[in-house]
Design a protein around this motif. Structure first.
Motif, PDB file in Angstrom:
ATOM      1  N   GLN A   1     -75.734  76.208  53.382  1.00 23.40           N
ATOM      2  CA  GLN A   1     -74.486  75.488  53.609  1.00 23.40           C
ATOM      3  C   GLN A   1     -74.696  74.034  54.040  1.00 23.40           C
ATOM      4  O   GLN A   1     -74.314  72.867  53.608  1.00 23.40           O
ATOM      5  N   LYS A   2     -75.661  73.901  55.070  1.00 21.82           N
ATOM      6  CA  LYS A   2     -75.806  72.535  55.461  1.00 21.82           C
ATOM      7  C   LYS A   2     -76.824  71.691  54.425  1.00 21.82           C
ATOM      8  O   LYS A   2     -76.314  70.657  54.272  1.00 21.82           O
TER       9      LYS A   2
ATOM     10  N   SER B   1     -74.024  70.420  51.839  1.00 22.87           N
ATOM     11  CA  SER B   1     -73.397  69.681  52.449  1.00 22.87           C
ATOM     12  C   SER B   1     -74.054  68.242  52.455  1.00 22.87           C
ATOM     13  O   SER B   1     -73.552  66.959  52.310  1.00 22.87           O
TER      14      SER B   1
ATOM     15  N   GLN C   1     -73.156  65.060  50.440  1.00 20.54           N
ATOM     16  CA  GLN C   1     -72.734  63.601  51.340  1.00 20.54           C
ATOM     17  C   GLN C   1     -73.543  62.553  51.033  1.00 20.54           C
ATOM     18  O   GLN C   1     -73.023  61.309  50.795  1.00 20.54           O
TER      19      GLN C   1
END
Length: 128
Positions: A80-81, A84, A88
């Motif tokens: 997930q990170k 992200s 981003q």
């Protein structure tokens, strides 16, 4: 898709200990984190309580201590990170990230050799 709670950098350090040693009691967590940080036991207790409240950890009472297990798998959190981070900063593409590192000389010759080896192995695996 399973919703994964937001975890701060400090809380991530606590999660690392949980993931490596679960099930683990409060004194054991404090001992392991005290060896690698200058956090006071109360700070660690607060982070453990926050992680339980965020549903990242499960705590069960065992005698006089709490024993913790994770409710979030490490690989799920890292995935997930990673997504992200890519979204981003690099529009969601790995190519843009690697190109940025290459253009800014952030990859050593060893890094580039390792990437070539990984891509070659992936290519061979795909041909089977």
């Amino acid at each position: 898709m399973k919703e994964i709670p937001q975890i701060s950098e400090a809380e991530y350090e606590v999660m690392q200990v949980i993931w490596n040693f679960e099930p683990i009691s409060t004194p054991e967590v404090v001992d392991k984190l005290s060896n690698k940080s200058d956090w006071k036991p109360n700070t660690i207790h607060t982070m453990l309580a926050r992680l339980v409240k965020k549903k990242a950890l499960h705590a069960r009472k065992d005698g006089r201590v709490f024993v913790y297990t994770s409710l979030v798998e490490k690989h799920e959190y890292v995935e997930q990170k990673s997504k992200s981070f890519l979204q981003q900063f690099f529009g969601g593409t790995v190519n843009s990230m690697i190109l940025n590192f290459i253009e800014n000389d952030k990859l050593s010759n060893e890094d580039i050799s390792e990437l070539k080896k990984i891509l070659s192995m992936r290519d061979k695996k795909g041909k089977k």
